[in-house]
Design a protein around this motif. Structure first.
Motif, PDB file in Angstrom:
ATOM      1  N   GLU A 114      -5.806  -0.705 -20.742  1.00  0.00           N
ATOM      2  CA  GLU A 114      -5.069  -0.427 -22.138  1.00  0.00           C
ATOM      3  C   GLU A 114      -5.912   0.925 -22.387  1.00  0.00           C
ATOM      4  O   GLU A 114      -5.073   2.007 -23.110  1.00  0.00           O
ATOM      5  CB  GLU A 114      -5.601  -1.638 -23.264  1.00  0.00           C
ATOM      6  N   ASP A 115      -6.994   0.937 -22.143  1.00  0.00           N
ATOM      7  CA  ASP A 115      -7.849   2.410 -22.378  1.00  0.00           C
ATOM      8  C   ASP A 115      -7.758   3.237 -21.530  1.00  0.00           C
ATOM      9  O   ASP A 115      -8.225   4.420 -21.700  1.00  0.00           O
ATOM     10  CB  ASP A 115      -9.298   1.922 -22.622  1.00  0.00           C
ATOM     11  N   GLY A 116      -6.955   3.229 -20.633  1.00  0.00           N
ATOM     12  CA  GLY A 116      -6.612   4.289 -19.501  1.00  0.00           C
ATOM     13  C   GLY A 116      -7.230   4.064 -18.267  1.00  0.00           C
ATOM     14  O   GLY A 116      -6.877   5.029 -17.276  1.00  0.00           O
ATOM     15  N   PHE A 117      -8.063   3.026 -17.861  1.00  0.00           N
ATOM     16  CA  PHE A 117      -8.356   2.818 -16.402  1.00  0.00           C
ATOM     17  C   PHE A 117      -7.390   2.489 -15.599  1.00  0.00           C
ATOM     18  O   PHE A 117      -6.595   1.509 -15.681  1.00  0.00           O
ATOM     19  CB  PHE A 117      -9.466   1.618 -16.647  1.00  0.00           C
ATOM     20  N   LYS A 118      -7.310   2.968 -14.294  1.00  0.00           N
ATOM     21  CA  LYS A 118      -6.308   2.569 -13.427  1.00  0.00           C
ATOM     22  C   LYS A 118      -7.036   1.541 -12.388  1.00  0.00           C
ATOM     23  O   LYS A 118      -7.905   1.857 -11.804  1.00  0.00           O
ATOM     24  CB  LYS A 118      -5.758   3.801 -12.643  1.00  0.00           C
ATOM     25  N   VAL A 119      -6.138   0.463 -12.067  1.00  0.00           N
ATOM     26  CA  VAL A 119      -6.458  -0.516 -11.219  1.00  0.00           C
ATOM     27  C   VAL A 119      -5.790  -0.106 -10.015  1.00  0.00           C
ATOM     28  O   VAL A 119      -4.393  -0.420  -9.868  1.00  0.00           O
ATOM     29  CB  VAL A 119      -6.477  -1.867 -11.634  1.00  0.00           C
ATOM     30  N   TRP A 120      -6.583   0.147  -8.949  1.00  0.00           N
ATOM     31  CA  TRP A 120      -5.571   0.505  -7.790  1.00  0.00           C
ATOM     32  C   TRP A 120      -5.300  -0.477  -6.726  1.00  0.00           C
ATOM     33  O   TRP A 120      -6.142  -1.420  -6.734  1.00  0.00           O
ATOM     34  CB  TRP A 120      -6.537   1.907  -6.907  1.00  0.00           C
ATOM     35  N   GLY A 121      -4.294  -0.319  -5.918  1.00  0.00           N
ATOM     36  CA  GLY A 121      -3.671  -1.479  -4.953  1.00  0.00           C
ATOM     37  C   GLY A 121      -2.984  -0.942  -3.798  1.00  0.00           C
ATOM     38  O   GLY A 121      -2.772   0.304  -3.694  1.00  0.00           O
ATOM     39  N   PRO A 122      -2.565  -1.719  -2.899  1.00  0.00           N
ATOM     40  CA  PRO A 122      -1.802  -1.315  -2.016  1.00  0.00           C
ATOM     41  C   PRO A 122      -0.530  -0.832  -2.287  1.00  0.00           C
ATOM     42  O   PRO A 122       0.047   0.338  -1.675  1.00  0.00           O
ATOM     43  CB  PRO A 122      -1.460  -2.628  -1.373  1.00  0.00           C
ATOM     44  N   ALA A 123       0.148  -1.100  -3.358  1.00  0.00           N
ATOM     45  CA  ALA A 123       1.404  -0.377  -3.922  1.00  0.00           C
ATOM     46  C   ALA A 123       1.286   1.066  -4.309  1.00  0.00           C
ATOM     47  O   ALA A 123       2.252   1.776  -4.418  1.00  0.00           O
ATOM     48  CB  ALA A 123       2.027  -1.239  -5.086  1.00  0.00           C
ATOM     49  N   ASP A 124       0.121   1.584  -4.574  1.00  0.00           N
ATOM     50  CA  ASP A 124      -0.371   3.021  -5.051  1.00  0.00           C
ATOM     51  C   ASP A 124      -0.278   3.839  -3.749  1.00  0.00           C
ATOM     52  O   ASP A 124      -0.268   5.049  -4.056  1.00  0.00           O
ATOM     53  CB  ASP A 124      -1.653   2.793  -5.844  1.00  0.00           C
ATOM     54  N   ALA A 156      -9.159   8.075  -7.612  1.00  0.00           N
ATOM     55  CA  ALA A 156      -7.817   8.789  -7.911  1.00  0.00           C
ATOM     56  C   ALA A 156      -7.034   8.927  -6.642  1.00  0.00           C
ATOM     57  O   ALA A 156      -7.797   8.416  -5.302  1.00  0.00           O
ATOM     58  CB  ALA A 156      -8.264  10.520  -8.123  1.00  0.00           C
ATOM     59  N   ARG A 157      -5.729   9.532  -6.577  1.00  0.00           N
ATOM     60  CA  ARG A 157      -4.749   9.625  -5.626  1.00  0.00           C
ATOM     61  C   ARG A 157      -4.166  10.755  -5.638  1.00  0.00           C
ATOM     62  O   ARG A 157      -3.835  11.473  -6.533  1.00  0.00           O
ATOM     63  CB  ARG A 157      -4.165   8.349  -5.759  1.00  0.00           C
ATOM     64  N   LYS A 158      -4.014  11.627  -4.415  1.00  0.00           N
ATOM     65  CA  LYS A 158      -3.021  12.605  -4.213  1.00  0.00           C
ATOM     66  C   LYS A 158      -2.127  12.263  -3.077  1.00  0.00           C
ATOM     67  O   LYS A 158      -2.548  11.828  -1.927  1.00  0.00           O
ATOM     68  CB  LYS A 158      -3.851  13.821  -4.150  1.00  0.00           C
ATOM     69  N   SER A 159      -0.926  12.749  -3.178  1.00  0.00           N
ATOM     70  CA  SER A 159      -0.126  12.834  -1.891  1.00  0.00           C
ATOM     71  C   SER A 159      -0.452  13.822  -0.891  1.00  0.00           C
ATOM     72  O   SER A 159      -1.241  14.724  -1.288  1.00  0.00           O
ATOM     73  CB  SER A 159       1.385  13.080  -2.224  1.00  0.00           C
ATOM     74  N   ALA A 160       0.195  13.860   0.061  1.00  0.00           N
ATOM     75  CA  ALA A 160      -0.302  14.747   1.236  1.00  0.00           C
ATOM     76  C   ALA A 160       0.176  16.119   0.835  1.00  0.00           C
ATOM     77  O   ALA A 160      -0.376  17.226   1.142  1.00  0.00           O
ATOM     78  CB  ALA A 160       0.355  14.513   2.588  1.00  0.00           C
ATOM     79  N   ASP A 161       1.212  16.168   0.059  1.00  0.00           N
ATOM     80  CA  ASP A 161       1.928  17.424  -0.401  1.00  0.00           C
ATOM     81  C   ASP A 161       0.760  18.167  -1.554  1.00  0.00           C
ATOM     82  O   ASP A 161       0.729  19.366  -1.594  1.00  0.00           O
ATOM     83  CB  ASP A 161       3.238  17.437  -0.955  1.00  0.00           C
ATOM     84  N   GLU A 162       0.500  17.172  -2.369  1.00  0.00           N
ATOM     85  CA  GLU A 162      -0.242  17.790  -3.343  1.00  0.00           C
ATOM     86  C   GLU A 162      -1.659  18.266  -2.725  1.00  0.00           C
ATOM     87  O   GLU A 162      -2.234  19.271  -3.130  1.00  0.00           O
ATOM     88  CB  GLU A 162      -0.638  16.512  -4.389  1.00  0.00           C
ATOM     89  N   MET A 163      -2.215  17.428  -1.854  1.00  0.00           N
ATOM     90  CA  MET A 163      -3.142  17.870  -1.281  1.00  0.00           C
ATOM     91  C   MET A 163      -3.219  19.197  -0.595  1.00  0.00           C
ATOM     92  O   MET A 163      -4.193  20.107  -0.605  1.00  0.00           O
ATOM     93  CB  MET A 163      -3.902  16.767  -0.325  1.00  0.00           C
ATOM     94  N   ARG A 164      -2.201  19.332   0.247  1.00  0.00           N
ATOM     95  CA  ARG A 164      -2.111  20.672   1.075  1.00  0.00           C
ATOM     96  C   ARG A 164      -2.027  21.847   0.084  1.00  0.00           C
ATOM     97  O   ARG A 164      -2.630  22.842   0.264  1.00  0.00           O
ATOM     98  CB  ARG A 164      -0.628  20.746   1.572  1.00  0.00           C
ATOM     99  N   THR A 202       0.435   5.189   0.541  1.00  0.00           N
ATOM    100  CA  THR A 202       1.327   5.363   1.672  1.00  0.00           C
ATOM    101  C   THR A 202       0.171   5.836   2.860  1.00  0.00           C
ATOM    102  O   THR A 202      -0.441   7.045   2.224  1.00  0.00           O
ATOM    103  CB  THR A 202       2.557   5.785   1.427  1.00  0.00           C
ATOM    104  N   LYS A 203       0.688   5.632   3.755  1.00  0.00           N
ATOM    105  CA  LYS A 203      -0.091   6.471   4.962  1.00  0.00           C
ATOM    106  C   LYS A 203       0.394   7.988   4.867  1.00  0.00           C
ATOM    107  O   LYS A 203       1.253   8.570   4.617  1.00  0.00           O
ATOM    108  CB  LYS A 203       0.344   6.045   6.129  1.00  0.00           C
ATOM    109  N   GLY A 204      -0.877   8.678   4.803  1.00  0.00           N
ATOM    110  CA  GLY A 204      -0.975  10.089   4.564  1.00  0.00           C
ATOM    111  C   GLY A 204      -1.341  10.700   3.396  1.00  0.00           C
ATOM    112  O   GLY A 204      -1.649  11.773   3.134  1.00  0.00           O
ATOM    113  N   ASP A 205      -1.386   9.700   2.633  1.00  0.00           N
ATOM    114  CA  ASP A 205      -1.794  10.056   1.043  1.00  0.00           C
ATOM    115  C   ASP A 205      -3.487  10.372   1.136  1.00  0.00           C
ATOM    116  O   ASP A 205      -3.913  10.182   2.128  1.00  0.00           O
ATOM    117  CB  ASP A 205      -1.757   8.961   0.105  1.00  0.00           C
TER     118      ASP A 205
END
Length: 389
Positions: free
Chosen positions: A298-308, A365-373, A310-313
């Protein structure tokens, strides 16, 4: 032990289950609760031993293991301290770290037997079902941590004050001595000068010692003050939940008569009852920590999991970006090895062929392959720009 017939009027009562049963034995009969899930007993001194009185050892998970009926100088403390009991000004004689846990009968039984041999009648009253909720226990721990923080802060302030006072005394003596003045050997001032040097040395030592003591207590105050934040840190809480869920699955397997954790529990009535209590405690604690995570989300923390992913992220793990090579149920497969690059991909990996896994609670944190490039391209363009740009 063999059961003996004892008049009902002479039988003590178990608080939970009624009249106890007598068993013959040395040095005297022992009364015990006939309920197979109960371990309450009454031990009386042997015939010919002068009775000294009655000691009661009680245990509930809410209060822990306590000893009552002893008075200063009666010799009870000298006996039970050998069997894991401690003494406190607030609660008297008790077994350390016995609250919110099953009774430590390996402490209680030997202590009761030794007290009976010394002439005491001993009543052992164990109630495993009276407990406090995990939320109540955690609130108590937080309150005690706050008390410690306040107490250690006061200790640190007192030590700092003594350090300053000792240093002021040294300075006062030093200010009365002319700059560079040596001790005048044979002069009438020699004795006083040597005493001044000794006092200054002792004062500086005391000032330094008290300063170190102030730092020590300040550190303890800081640790106690951060107790709640430490306990409720979301990544740490997620790891705790994972361990508790594993413990709960293990208990449920034992309840079904299956092997878990490398062995199988014999499902005696006492074991079945204890596994039921443990199941309730784990469920209660899991509910508490899941609520902590829900509040953090609720305060903004992100719980990461498999759904977040894909390969290459790319996932930020322990301060570095790692390319995701595979998405697993509980972990991410990433390039392995002690690579120190800020961005570690399969192409730039310093240890080709090595793979590692990181649990989702380490991801921040997470970034897609395009965002990282795009991020890498922007960084390279900035590095290649003219100095005047």
């Amino acid at each position: 032990m063999t059961d003996t017939t004892t008049p009902t009027t002479d039988a003590p009562d178990c608080r939970q289950h009624g009249p106890m049963t007598a068993h013959t034995g040395n040095p005297a009969p022992t009364w015990s609760c006939p309920d197979p899930t109960c371990f309450n007993t009454v031990l009386r001194p042997a015939d010919g031993v002068t009775p000294k009185g009655t000691i009661e050892i009680t245990h509930t998970r809410a209060d822990g293991t306590l000893l009552e009926g002893s008075r200063k100088g009666d010799g009870v403390w000298e006996i039970v301290r050998q069997h894991g009991f401690r003494s406190s000004r607030n609660v008297g004689l008790y077994v350390q770290q016995s609250r919110d846990k099953a009774a430590k009968r390996w402490h209680i039984g030997p202590a009761a037997a030794t007290l009976r041999a010394a002439g005491w009648a001993v009543v052992v009253d164990i109630d495993e079902d009276t407990r406090r909720t995990f939320a109540e226990a955690e609130a108590d721990r937080e309150e005690r941590a706050e008390d410690r923080a306040e107490r250690f802060t006061e200790y640190a302030g007192n030590a700092a004050g003594r350090s300053d006072a000792a240093y002021a005394g040294v300075k006062r003596i030093g200010d009365g001595i002319p700059m560079g003045q040596p001790i005048l050997v044979g002069h009438h001032s020699e004795g006083r000068a040597r005493r001044d040097v000794a006092r200054m040395d002792a004062g500086m030592r005391k000032s330094i010692a008290e300063q170190e003591k102030a730092k020590h207590y300040a550190g303890r105050a800081a640790a106690a003050g951060s107790y709640e934040a430490f306990r409720k840190n979301p990544p740490r809480t997620l790891r705790r939940i994972k361990n508790l869920e594993a413990d709960l699955r293990r208990v449920e397997k034992w309840q079904r008569g299956e092997s878990a954790g490398g062995y199988t529990r014999s499902l005696t009535p006492a074991t079945v009852a204890e596994l039921g209590r443990r199941h309730e405690e784990l469920t209660d604690e899991l509910g508490f920590w899941r609520h902590v995570i829900a509040k953090a989300e609720e305060d903004g923390f992100k719980v990461w999991g498999p759904a977040d992913f894909t390969k290459g992220d790319f996932a930020r793990i322990r301060g570095r970006w790692y390319e995701v090579l595979r998405v697993n149920k509980a972990t991410l497969t990433v390039p392995g090895g002690p690579d120190i690059q800020p961005v570690i991909s399969l192409e730039t990996h310093a240890y080709p062929g090595m793979r590692g896994t990181s649990p989702y609670d380490e991801v921040t944190a997470r970034k897609s392959a395009d965002e990282m490039r795009a991020l890498i391209a922007a960084a390279e363009a900035k590095e290649g720009a003219p100095a005047s740009a």
